[in-house]
Design a protein around this motif. Structure first.
Motif, PDB file in Angstrom:
ATOM      1  N   VAL A 140       0.835  -1.201   0.000  1.00  0.00           N
ATOM      2  CA  VAL A 140       0.000   0.000   0.000  1.00  0.00           C
ATOM      3  C   VAL A 140       0.868   1.249   0.000  1.00  0.00           C
ATOM      4  CG1 VAL A 140      -1.638   1.355   1.368  1.00  0.00           C
ATOM      5  CG2 VAL A 140      -1.961  -1.117   1.100  1.00  0.00           C
ATOM      6  N   GLU A 141       1.912   1.251   0.824  1.00  0.00           N
ATOM      7  CA  GLU A 141       2.788   2.426   0.902  1.00  0.00           C
ATOM      8  C   GLU A 141       3.469   2.686  -0.438  1.00  0.00           C
ATOM      9  OE1 GLU A 141       2.511   4.404   3.304  1.00  0.00           O
ATOM     10  OE2 GLU A 141       1.230   2.975   4.372  1.00  0.00           O
ATOM     11  N   ALA A 142       3.797   1.621  -1.164  1.00  0.00           N
ATOM     12  CA  ALA A 142       4.430   1.782  -2.473  1.00  0.00           C
ATOM     13  C   ALA A 142       3.471   2.451  -3.458  1.00  0.00           C
ATOM     14  CB  ALA A 142       4.875   0.425  -3.010  1.00  0.00           C
ATOM     15  N   LEU A 143       2.182   2.097  -3.394  1.00  0.00           N
ATOM     16  CA  LEU A 143       1.196   2.729  -4.260  1.00  0.00           C
ATOM     17  C   LEU A 143       0.950   4.175  -3.853  1.00  0.00           C
ATOM     18  CD1 LEU A 143      -1.373  -0.200  -4.634  1.00  0.00           C
ATOM     19  CD2 LEU A 143       0.169   0.674  -6.387  1.00  0.00           C
ATOM     20  N   ARG A 144       0.894   4.416  -2.566  1.00  0.00           N
ATOM     21  CA  ARG A 144       0.707   5.796  -2.101  1.00  0.00           C
ATOM     22  C   ARG A 144       1.893   6.673  -2.493  1.00  0.00           C
ATOM     23  NH1 ARG A 144      -1.697   4.141   3.895  1.00  0.00           N
ATOM     24  NH2 ARG A 144      -3.902   4.005   3.247  1.00  0.00           N
ATOM     25  N   ALA A 145       3.075   6.088  -2.542  1.00  0.00           N
ATOM     26  CA  ALA A 145       4.265   6.837  -2.948  1.00  0.00           C
ATOM     27  C   ALA A 145       4.180   7.281  -4.407  1.00  0.00           C
ATOM     28  CB  ALA A 145       5.518   5.992  -2.724  1.00  0.00           C
ATOM     29  N   LYS A 146       3.337   6.601  -5.182  1.00  0.00           N
ATOM     30  CA  LYS A 146       3.124   6.990  -6.574  1.00  0.00           C
ATOM     31  C   LYS A 146       2.028   8.038  -6.711  1.00  0.00           C
ATOM     32  CE  LYS A 146       4.734   2.701  -8.667  1.00  0.00           C
ATOM     33  NZ  LYS A 146       4.474   1.669  -9.695  1.00  0.00           N
ATOM     34  N   GLY A 147       1.506   8.501  -5.583  1.00  0.00           N
ATOM     35  CA  GLY A 147       0.492   9.546  -5.596  1.00  0.00           C
ATOM     36  C   GLY A 147      -0.930   9.045  -5.599  1.00  0.00           C
ATOM     37  N   LEU A 148      -1.139   7.733  -5.404  1.00  0.00           N
ATOM     38  CA  LEU A 148      -2.482   7.180  -5.404  1.00  0.00           C
ATOM     39  C   LEU A 148      -3.136   7.278  -4.033  1.00  0.00           C
ATOM     40  CD1 LEU A 148      -1.998   3.919  -7.511  1.00  0.00           C
ATOM     41  CD2 LEU A 148      -2.928   6.105  -8.277  1.00  0.00           C
ATOM     42  N   THR A 149      -4.451   7.462  -4.040  1.00  0.00           N
ATOM     43  CA  THR A 149      -5.239   7.397  -2.817  1.00  0.00           C
ATOM     44  C   THR A 149      -5.640   5.945  -2.591  1.00  0.00           C
ATOM     45  OG1 THR A 149      -6.113   9.622  -3.185  1.00  0.00           O
ATOM     46  CG2 THR A 149      -7.317   8.205  -1.640  1.00  0.00           C
ATOM     47  N   VAL A 150      -5.314   5.411  -1.405  1.00  0.00           N
ATOM     48  CA  VAL A 150      -5.608   4.014  -1.111  1.00  0.00           C
ATOM     49  C   VAL A 150      -6.285   3.904   0.250  1.00  0.00           C
ATOM     50  CG1 VAL A 150      -4.705   1.668  -0.902  1.00  0.00           C
ATOM     51  CG2 VAL A 150      -3.534   3.321  -2.389  1.00  0.00           C
ATOM     52  N   ASN A 151      -7.498   3.357   0.271  1.00  0.00           N
ATOM     53  CA  ASN A 151      -8.159   2.980   1.515  1.00  0.00           C
ATOM     54  C   ASN A 151      -7.928   1.488   1.738  1.00  0.00           C
ATOM     55  OD1 ASN A 151      -9.039   5.594   1.541  1.00  0.00           O
ATOM     56  ND2 ASN A 151     -11.225   5.125   1.508  1.00  0.00           N
ATOM     57  N   VAL A 152      -7.861   1.059   3.000  1.00  0.00           N
ATOM     58  CA  VAL A 152      -7.438  -0.307   3.301  1.00  0.00           C
ATOM     59  C   VAL A 152      -8.458  -1.041   4.157  1.00  0.00           C
ATOM     60  CG1 VAL A 152      -5.675  -1.709   4.443  1.00  0.00           C
ATOM     61  CG2 VAL A 152      -4.999   0.292   3.105  1.00  0.00           C
ATOM     62  N   MET A 153      -8.709  -2.306   3.796  1.00  0.00           N
ATOM     63  CA  MET A 153      -9.428  -3.250   4.636  1.00  0.00           C
ATOM     64  C   MET A 153      -8.411  -4.291   5.111  1.00  0.00           C
ATOM     65  SD  MET A 153     -12.584  -5.892   3.743  1.00  0.00           S
ATOM     66  CE  MET A 153     -11.551  -7.067   2.845  1.00  0.00           C
ATOM     67  N   ILE A 154      -8.134  -4.299   6.407  1.00  0.00           N
ATOM     68  CA  ILE A 154      -7.161  -5.246   6.957  1.00  0.00           C
ATOM     69  C   ILE A 154      -7.790  -6.632   7.066  1.00  0.00           C
ATOM     70  CG2 ILE A 154      -5.758  -5.853   8.969  1.00  0.00           C
ATOM     71  CD1 ILE A 154      -4.626  -3.573   7.330  1.00  0.00           C
ATOM     72  N   CYS A 155      -7.107  -7.636   6.520  1.00  0.00           N
ATOM     73  CA  CYS A 155      -7.574  -9.025   6.531  1.00  0.00           C
ATOM     74  C   CYS A 155      -6.662  -9.880   7.412  1.00  0.00           C
ATOM     75  CB  CYS A 155      -7.557  -9.592   5.107  1.00  0.00           C
ATOM     76  SG  CYS A 155      -8.538  -8.666   3.909  1.00  0.00           S
ATOM     77  N   ASN A 156      -7.135 -11.049   7.790  1.00  0.00           N
ATOM     78  CA  ASN A 156      -6.301 -11.972   8.557  1.00  0.00           C
ATOM     79  C   ASN A 156      -5.113 -12.460   7.732  1.00  0.00           C
ATOM     80  OD1 ASN A 156      -7.830 -11.950  10.974  1.00  0.00           O
ATOM     81  ND2 ASN A 156      -9.311 -13.363  10.064  1.00  0.00           N
ATOM     82  N   HIS A 157      -5.344 -12.638   6.432  1.00  0.00           N
ATOM     83  CA  HIS A 157      -4.292 -13.070   5.514  1.00  0.00           C
ATOM     84  C   HIS A 157      -4.433 -12.295   4.212  1.00  0.00           C
ATOM     85  CE1 HIS A 157      -3.460 -16.571   8.072  1.00  0.00           C
ATOM     86  NE2 HIS A 157      -4.775 -16.758   8.121  1.00  0.00           N
ATOM     87  N   SER A 158      -3.358 -12.213   3.450  1.00  0.00           N
ATOM     88  CA  SER A 158      -3.430 -11.757   2.066  1.00  0.00           C
ATOM     89  C   SER A 158      -3.626 -12.964   1.167  1.00  0.00           C
ATOM     90  CB  SER A 158      -2.136 -11.037   1.660  1.00  0.00           C
ATOM     91  OG  SER A 158      -1.987  -9.805   2.333  1.00  0.00           O
ATOM     92  N   HIS A 159      -4.286 -12.773   0.013  1.00  0.00           N
ATOM     93  CA  HIS A 159      -4.292 -13.818  -0.996  1.00  0.00           C
ATOM     94  C   HIS A 159      -2.847 -14.074  -1.438  1.00  0.00           C
ATOM     95  CE1 HIS A 159      -8.529 -14.253  -1.384  1.00  0.00           C
ATOM     96  NE2 HIS A 159      -8.770 -13.220  -2.162  1.00  0.00           N
ATOM     97  N   TYR A 160      -2.477 -15.340  -1.582  1.00  0.00           N
ATOM     98  CA  TYR A 160      -1.122 -15.692  -2.004  1.00  0.00           C
ATOM     99  C   TYR A 160      -1.226 -16.643  -3.193  1.00  0.00           C
ATOM    100  CZ  TYR A 160       3.736 -17.447  -1.547  1.00  0.00           C
ATOM    101  OH  TYR A 160       5.042 -17.804  -1.770  1.00  0.00           O
ATOM    102  N   PHE A 161      -0.785 -16.186  -4.362  1.00  0.00           N
ATOM    103  CA  PHE A 161      -0.901 -16.939  -5.610  1.00  0.00           C
ATOM    104  C   PHE A 161       0.462 -17.384  -6.123  1.00  0.00           C
ATOM    105  CE2 PHE A 161      -4.886 -14.621  -5.716  1.00  0.00           C
ATOM    106  CZ  PHE A 161      -5.773 -15.513  -6.315  1.00  0.00           C
ATOM    107  N   GLU A 162       0.470 -18.567  -6.716  1.00  0.00           N
ATOM    108  CA  GLU A 162       1.624 -19.035  -7.471  1.00  0.00           C
ATOM    109  C   GLU A 162       1.171 -19.209  -8.923  1.00  0.00           C
ATOM    110  OE1 GLU A 162       4.828 -22.426  -6.630  1.00  0.00           O
ATOM    111  OE2 GLU A 162       2.913 -23.259  -7.344  1.00  0.00           O
ATOM    112  N   ASN A 163       1.784 -18.462  -9.846  1.00  0.00           N
ATOM    113  CA  ASN A 163       1.436 -18.501 -11.266  1.00  0.00           C
ATOM    114  C   ASN A 163       2.593 -19.104 -12.053  1.00  0.00           C
ATOM    115  OD1 ASN A 163      -1.076 -17.002 -10.993  1.00  0.00           O
ATOM    116  ND2 ASN A 163       0.202 -15.240 -10.542  1.00  0.00           N
ATOM    117  N   ILE A 164       2.333 -20.228 -12.725  1.00  0.00           N
ATOM    118  CA  ILE A 164       3.376 -20.920 -13.475  1.00  0.00           C
ATOM    119  C   ILE A 164       3.031 -20.873 -14.966  1.00  0.00           C
ATOM    120  CG2 ILE A 164       4.622 -23.089 -13.806  1.00  0.00           C
ATOM    121  CD1 ILE A 164       3.797 -23.845 -10.946  1.00  0.00           C
ATOM    122  N   TYR A 165       3.925 -20.268 -15.755  1.00  0.00           N
ATOM    123  CA  TYR A 165       3.720 -20.115 -17.193  1.00  0.00           C
ATOM    124  C   TYR A 165       4.654 -21.037 -17.971  1.00  0.00           C
ATOM    125  CZ  TYR A 165       1.134 -15.831 -16.156  1.00  0.00           C
ATOM    126  OH  TYR A 165       0.218 -14.924 -15.685  1.00  0.00           O
ATOM    127  N   GLY A 166       4.142 -21.561 -19.095  1.00  0.00           N
ATOM    128  CA  GLY A 166       4.972 -22.299 -20.025  1.00  0.00           C
ATOM    129  C   GLY A 166       5.473 -21.369 -21.113  1.00  0.00           C
TER     130      GLY A 166
END
Length: 305
Positions: free
Chosen positions: A59-85
């Motif tokens: 979030v801080e990285a996006l705000r550093a780019k000048g974006l407005t970001v509101n946050v909903m705190i979750c117990n976990h973040s989604h964690y994805f593994e994407n495998i491309y051929g």
């Protein structure tokens, strides 16, 4: 009441991206790629993001780019593994952790011309959430997340169980050729477009990867070119496409103009790892100078998926 051109709602994720050339760990998710693209364009924009408190650096990285970001705190973040051929139109995906669904109380008094719902899982957004949000602005959806069922850690494509209830509130829908088949049961682009419009979608965007895209407004189908690209990383291309499309639509451009712009934005993104980092001038240059290929009836008829 706070009014914006575009509001994206979605989870920021942890992503592991595996290609034949490299393995990269980074932030991701529809809202991540969408927001990074918009940060390089001139839009009155806000992101409503869900993530674990431990990942607030994203979030801080996006705000550093000048974006407005509101946050909903979750117990976990989604964690994805994407495998491309070698063919990056195809990928294998695993989910290693899940975040909490969104609720309307996180939306405060936000209103917008367009709300882009960045669903990553079928249960990220309830029907009631979409219905209530539609009272505040037009709804845009990339259907990808609604078609993901997690079994263990494996992601499997499934039909969108509540599609007829949700789509009646959706103004803009994007689906690729595989998602189109899952939702509508047909590989006929024209039939699928008419079905989705009948179900309530006002602007149907059917993307066909390197073959371009087809858009439908309930009256006519328009072919949109794909620009030649040297593919490096396809992750987030659909989200980047939608950022470009809604950016132009919010500015008053036509569906066709917006889709051509979106295709050029996605071209720049796909030629490098990570999110879109170009400018509007870069996008215009792609549109003016890059080789483009339109889908035609012969190509559409030959699609097998």
């Amino acid at each position: 009441m706070t009014n914006y051109d575009i509001c994206c709602v979605g989870h920021l994720t942890l992503d592991k991206i595996v290609t034949p050339k490299d393995t990269v760990y980074m932030s991701g998710g529809a809202s991540f790629y969408f927001s990074n693209a918009v940060s390089n364009l001139d839009s009155n924009y806000i992101l409503v993001a869900g993530l674990a408190e431990s990942e607030m650096k994203a979030v801080e990285a996006l705000r550093a780019k000048g974006l407005t970001v509101n946050v909903m705190i979750c117990n976990h973040s989604h964690y994805f593994e994407n495998i491309y051929g070698e063919n990056q139109d195809n990928r294998t995906q695993r989910v290693l952790a899940k975040a909490d669904p969104f609720t309307m109380d996180v939306m405060g008094d936000i209103h917008a011309k367009y709300f882009h719902i960045g669903a990553l899982m079928a249960d990220d957004f309830s029907i009631d959430f979409v219905k209530e949000l539609s009272k505040r602005g037009r709804i845009s959806v990339d259907c990808q997340g609604y078609l993901r069922e997690v079994r263990g850690t494996e992601v499997h494509p499934v039909d969108w169980t509540d599609k007829l209830e949700v789509l009646k509130y959706v103004d803009v829908l994007k689906a690729n050729e595989m998602e189109m088949k899952v939702i509508t049961g047909t590989t006929d682009v024209y039939e699928a477009g008419r079905m989705l419009y009948k179900w309530g979608v006002k602007e149907v965007l059917l993307t066909l990867g390197s073959m371009g895209s087809v858009i439908y407004d309930g009256k006519e189908f328009t072919m949109v070119p794909a620009y030649h690209a040297d593919v490096v990383d396809a992750t987030g291309c659909g989200d980047t496409y939608m950022a470009g499309y809604l950016y132009k639509r919010a500015k008053g451009a036509s569906m066709e103009e917006s889709a051509k712009f979106a295709a050029a934005v996605a071209t720049i993104k796909i030629e490098a790892f990570g999110p879109f980092t170009g400018t509007e001038a870069d996008v215009q240059k792609i549109m003016e100078t890059r080789e483009a290929k339109l889908p035609d009836d012969e190509v559409l008829a030959s699609l097998v998926f």
